[in-house]
Design a protein around this motif. Structure first.
Motif, mmCIF file in Angstrom:
data_model
loop_
_atom_site.group_PDB
_atom_site.id
_atom_site.type_symbol
_atom_site.label_atom_id
_atom_site.label_comp_id
_atom_site.label_asym_id
_atom_site.label_seq_id
_atom_site.Cartn_x
_atom_site.Cartn_y
_atom_site.Cartn_z
ATOM 1 N N ARG A 83 5.367 5.467 -10.550
ATOM 2 C CA ARG A 83 4.282 4.484 -10.477
ATOM 3 C C ARG A 83 3.343 4.673 -11.646
ATOM 4 O O ARG A 83 3.036 5.811 -12.027
ATOM 5 C CB ARG A 83 3.507 4.619 -9.170
ATOM 6 C CG ARG A 83 2.340 3.633 -9.019
ATOM 7 C CD ARG A 83 1.770 3.607 -7.610
ATOM 8 N NE ARG A 83 1.275 4.907 -7.187
ATOM 9 C CZ ARG A 83 1.066 5.256 -5.921
ATOM 10 N NH1 ARG A 83 1.333 4.404 -4.959
ATOM 11 N NH2 ARG A 83 0.609 6.447 -5.630
ATOM 12 N N ASN A 125 2.800 3.206 0.574
ATOM 13 C CA ASN A 125 2.041 3.982 -0.391
ATOM 14 C C ASN A 125 2.434 5.445 -0.318
ATOM 15 O O ASN A 125 2.811 5.956 0.746
ATOM 16 C CB ASN A 125 0.541 3.829 -0.133
ATOM 17 C CG ASN A 125 -0.268 3.948 -1.406
ATOM 18 O OD1 ASN A 125 0.248 4.387 -2.436
ATOM 19 N ND2 ASN A 125 -1.519 3.551 -1.351
ATOM 20 N N TRP A 126 2.357 6.115 -1.439
ATOM 21 C CA TRP A 126 2.752 7.516 -1.503
ATOM 22 C C TRP A 126 1.883 8.217 -2.548
ATOM 23 O O TRP A 126 1.142 7.596 -3.295
ATOM 24 C CB TRP A 126 4.239 7.646 -1.880
ATOM 25 C CG TRP A 126 4.565 7.004 -3.204
ATOM 26 C CD1 TRP A 126 4.773 5.672 -3.438
ATOM 27 C CD2 TRP A 126 4.676 7.655 -4.467
ATOM 28 N NE1 TRP A 126 5.003 5.447 -4.755
ATOM 29 C CE2 TRP A 126 4.967 6.646 -5.425
ATOM 30 C CE3 TRP A 126 4.594 8.965 -4.907
ATOM 31 C CZ2 TRP A 126 5.149 6.923 -6.783
ATOM 32 C CZ3 TRP A 126 4.779 9.253 -6.252
ATOM 33 C CH2 TRP A 126 5.048 8.235 -7.182
ATOM 34 N N MET A 127 1.981 9.538 -2.525
ATOM 35 C CA MET A 127 1.233 10.327 -3.502
ATOM 36 C C MET A 127 2.114 11.470 -3.986
ATOM 37 O O MET A 127 3.259 11.616 -3.546
ATOM 38 C CB MET A 127 -0.064 10.868 -2.910
ATOM 39 C CG MET A 127 0.153 11.818 -1.752
ATOM 40 S SD MET A 127 -1.333 12.694 -1.232
ATOM 41 C CE MET A 127 -1.668 13.765 -2.603
ATOM 42 N N MET A 128 1.596 12.279 -4.843
ATOM 43 C CA MET A 128 2.400 13.300 -5.519
ATOM 44 C C MET A 128 2.796 14.464 -4.620
ATOM 45 O O MET A 128 3.412 15.414 -5.078
ATOM 46 C CB MET A 128 1.654 13.832 -6.751
ATOM 47 C CG MET A 128 1.593 12.833 -7.890
ATOM 48 S SD MET A 128 3.230 12.357 -8.478
ATOM 49 C CE MET A 128 3.755 13.869 -9.272
ATOM 50 N N ASN A 137 8.308 12.681 3.928
ATOM 51 C CA ASN A 137 6.907 12.252 3.989
ATOM 52 C C ASN A 137 6.496 11.459 2.765
ATOM 53 O O ASN A 137 6.759 11.863 1.632
ATOM 54 C CB ASN A 137 5.981 13.468 4.094
ATOM 55 C CG ASN A 137 6.142 14.198 5.409
ATOM 56 O OD1 ASN A 137 7.132 14.869 5.646
ATOM 57 N ND2 ASN A 137 5.160 14.035 6.272
ATOM 58 N N HIS A 141 3.255 10.838 2.312
ATOM 59 C CA HIS A 141 2.058 11.602 1.955
ATOM 60 C C HIS A 141 1.758 12.511 3.131
ATOM 61 O O HIS A 141 2.437 12.441 4.160
ATOM 62 C CB HIS A 141 0.893 10.676 1.578
ATOM 63 C CG HIS A 141 0.485 9.690 2.637
ATOM 64 N ND1 HIS A 141 -0.338 10.025 3.691
ATOM 65 C CD2 HIS A 141 0.791 8.388 2.794
ATOM 66 C CE1 HIS A 141 -0.529 8.965 4.431
ATOM 67 N NE2 HIS A 141 0.144 7.956 3.916
ATOM 68 N N ASN A 160 0.205 -1.865 -5.339
ATOM 69 C CA ASN A 160 1.016 -1.181 -6.350
ATOM 70 C C ASN A 160 1.576 0.086 -5.724
ATOM 71 O O ASN A 160 0.951 1.136 -5.779
ATOM 72 C CB ASN A 160 0.152 -0.859 -7.575
ATOM 73 C CG ASN A 160 0.916 -0.023 -8.594
ATOM 74 O OD1 ASN A 160 2.143 0.032 -8.578
ATOM 75 N ND2 ASN A 160 0.183 0.632 -9.479
#
Lengths: 214, 452
Positions: free
Chosen positions: A70, A116-119, A125, A127, A175
């Motif tokens: 992303r 949505n996701w994160m690092m 999972n 997040h 996004n």
């Protein structure tokens, strides 16, 4: 007669520009941004911190090794990105070994994510506080794209994500990025590389400026 | 006719005499119904067996050095200086306090008031006692005045101690052992500390260590912490006996992935008891859990924030049971963490109010209890790059049993926390308070404390 013509020209020059720029099509230029969020996920990677080392040199993809990707600051550019006249938004990755180009083109699919996701994302999972509905990421299968054979040259593979851009960031202000899925082993240059790391390219509208003379 | 009249007269006379004698020995009804047991009428005793027996009693007490035995410090002066009086007539044991002071017929030997400096009233039947019995009687009455108010009217305690003192070949150690056995420990402690029976939290300063094992840690997506070890010291140097004020320090070490041990948060606390009355204790407490910044990973983690908490505790103590309520508020805070190519994620923790109810009972050397606690928080947010998460207001309901073993001054306590329910799928990670509620789904801990 010459004097009348000359006066007419002087008159027109004094009043303003000779050409009517109010109807001129805005110009654009190409910009390129390296992706900040690139995360490798796999069933063998259980901890969120794994798969997100600082600036890896390469990513090894496979049937159960995927990249989440992303461009985090895309919202700063959404209103200025030009998609008129067949201009495209492109996501580019670089192969470590150019000789594997044909295999990579056949193997890789870029699919837009639906959550949505994160690092700290993992195979299970998205997040710390939410799991994927389907392990390995939730993505829109019908919108997956393969590398553009025309645009892709040498080791660089480009994916046309204009449709995604119009439908998601521009259309829905969301996004969630992409997941890059490989059906076989593919090795990509990592984010450590300054010029060959995964990146996004798009045309950006020039800002109009009007000058008035007295 | 005459015979019959004579017999009748004699019968009536006999009946009259019997009734009269009964009336003499019956309680005299005076005024508003008092039984007359206070109408003793007495004269000071200045000589005779009763008077001489006191000297013998004093000699015995001095030989045993009872002044050095807890609770018997004033026994010698009470025996020595108590006014001695001899009643004019015997009385039967009509008062509850007469039990242990009377013979088999119920006639009372002596009486005294269970308070310091009261006089001793002897009754005529006491003059028939021998010297040894009179010595025991002096000591028995003296104990009623010398022992602490909590026990000085307990005849079984008074009699046991008197017996220990007057037993043949009695020794200091035997008397001391009897006192330590028959007098409740809380009375002895009160004598020692000058304080009413306090709950453990306020009674002593203490040092100790705690080991906590967290369970169901989500190693997939959080900064996993599996266990924590702390060392604490709580000291109450300030304030008065009723309102101790103290400070505490707590160091911690945490163990995460790969069994690597790192320095954890530093805990600073202050506590003050503001009320201790009728078995109620009310205290104020403040706590700061500080990010020690000693390790990059902990600083750069969801838990790298300072947590400040203020609380109010109220506790009611019964003989073997207690109930405690604690209300506290933690200030909001945030911590940051950088991942990937410079993406900074911010963890935001809203203000947290928590209420806790504890209760417990003591059986022998063991304490059994438990607690229920509810955390109500404004929010937990995680933002960074294009990602954002906001839990909104949420609550976490937790609790667990507590079991303690106490062999003073050491106490061992097994405690636990189980996440019972929560909204928004929250777990203890949302609270961001490693040294408080902990993390993940709960924990089991063992605390060892030494009081001083």
């Amino acid at each position: 007669m010459r004097y009348v013509f000359l006066c007419g020209v002087l008159f027109l020059v004094g009043c303003g520009p000779l050409t009517d720029t109010a109807h001129e099509e805005p110009k654009s230029y190409t910009e390129e941004y390296s992706l900040e969020a690139v995360k490798l996920i796999s069933p063998s990677i259980s901890r969120g911190e794994e798969g997100a080392p600082n600036s890896p040199t390469s990513y090894e993809l496979g049937s159960e090794r995927r990249l989440l990707m992303r461009y985090e600051k895309l919202r700063d550019h959404v209103d200025k990105i030009d998609v008129r006249d067949k201009k495209v938004v492109v996501l580019e990755v670089t192969l470590v070994d150019p000789a594997t180009r044909n295999i990579a083109i056949a193997s890789l699919r870029l699919c837009p994510l639906l959550k949505n996701w994160m690092m700290l994302a993992t195979w299970k999972n998205a997040h710390p506080y939410e799991t994927w509905s389907t392990p390995g990421a939730d993505y829109d299968e019908s919108e997956c794209v393969r590398a553009d054979l025309v645009r892709s040259t040498g080791a660089k593979l480009q994916f046309d994500i204009t449709r995604w851009f119009v439908n998601y960031p521009k259309g829905r202000s969301t996004n969630y990025g992409f997941t890059l899925i490989a059906s076989g082993p593919v090795r990509l240059v990592g984010t450590k590389s300054g010029s060959n790391s995964p990146r996004m390219q798009f045309d950006k509208l020039l800002e109009k400026k009007y000058y008035y003379s007295r | 006719m005459r015979t019959l009249s004579s017999k009748l007269f004699l019968s009536l006379t006999a009946l009259f005499l019997v009734l009269h004698s009964l009336q003499i020995n019956a309680a005299t009804i005076v005024g508003n119904g008092d039984d007359g047991s206070d109408l003793e009428g007495s004269v000071p005793v200045t000589n005779g067996p009763i008077y001489e027996a006191r000297a013998k009693a004093l000699s015995l007490l001095q030989r045993l050095n009872v002044v050095g035995i807890p609770t018997l410090g004033t026994l010698i002066p009470e025996v020595a200086h108590s006014g001695l009086y001899l009643a004019k007539k015997d009385v039967n044991s009509a008062l509850a306090a007469d039990h242990g002071h009377s013979d088999l017929r119920g006639q009372v030997f002596a009486r005294t008031f269970a308070r310091p400096h009261a006089s001793t009233r002897f009754f005529p039947v006491a003059e028939k006692l021998d010297e040894a019995q009179l010595v025991a009687l002096h000591i028995h009455e003296g104990l009623h005045r010398a022992l602490p108010a909590d026990v000085n009217e307990d005849e079984s305690i008074v009699a046991a101690i008197a017996l220990a003192i007057t037993a043949p070949e009695a020794t200091y150690d035997q008397v001391l052992k009897t006192v330590q056995t028959v007098i409740p420990k809380k009375v002895l402690r009160k004598l020692e500390t000058g304080r009413d029976e306090d709950s453990e939290e306020w009674r002593y300063s203490n040092v100790g260590t705690t080991f906590r094992q967290f369970f169901n840690t989500s190693n997939a997506a959080t900064f996993p912490i599996y266990r924590m070890q702390t060392v604490h010291s709580h000291i109450y140097p300030f304030g008065g006996i009723k309102t101790p004020v103290g400070f505490g320090i707590e160091f911690s070490a945490i163990q995460g992935e790969g069994n690597v041990i790192r320095s954890g948060p530093l805990g600073l606390s202050a506590r003050m008891r503001i009320l201790n009355k009728k078995g109620f204790e009310i205290g104020l407490l403040g706590n700061a859990s500080l990010n020690t910044l000693s390790n990059e990973e902990l600083k750069n983690s969801p838990y790298g924030r300072d947590v400040f908490t203020l609380g109010l505790s109220t506790r009611k103590n019964f003989d073997r049971f207690f109930v405690e309520n604690v209300i506290s508020v933690s200030a909001p805070g945030e911590s940051r963490r950088t991942l990937g190519e410079g993406i900074e994620y911010k963890y935001s923790y809203g203000a947290i109010a928590d209420v806790k109810i504890r209760a417990g009972t003591r059986l022998g050397l063991f304490d059994f209890g438990g607690y229920l606690q509810m955390h109500l928080a404004d929010y937990h947010r995680l933002e960074g790059g294009a990602f954002s998460f906001d839990s909104g207001r949420y609550q976490i309901f937790s609790g667990g049993p507590e079991v303690g073993f106490r062999l003073e001054p050491v106490t061992l306590t097994l405690n636990s926390r189980f996440l019972i329910s929560s909204t928004k799928d929250a777990n203890l990670d949302f609270l961001g308070n490693l040294m408080g509620a902990g993390v993940s789904q709960g924990s089991v801990g063992l605390t060892a404390t030494v009081a001083f």
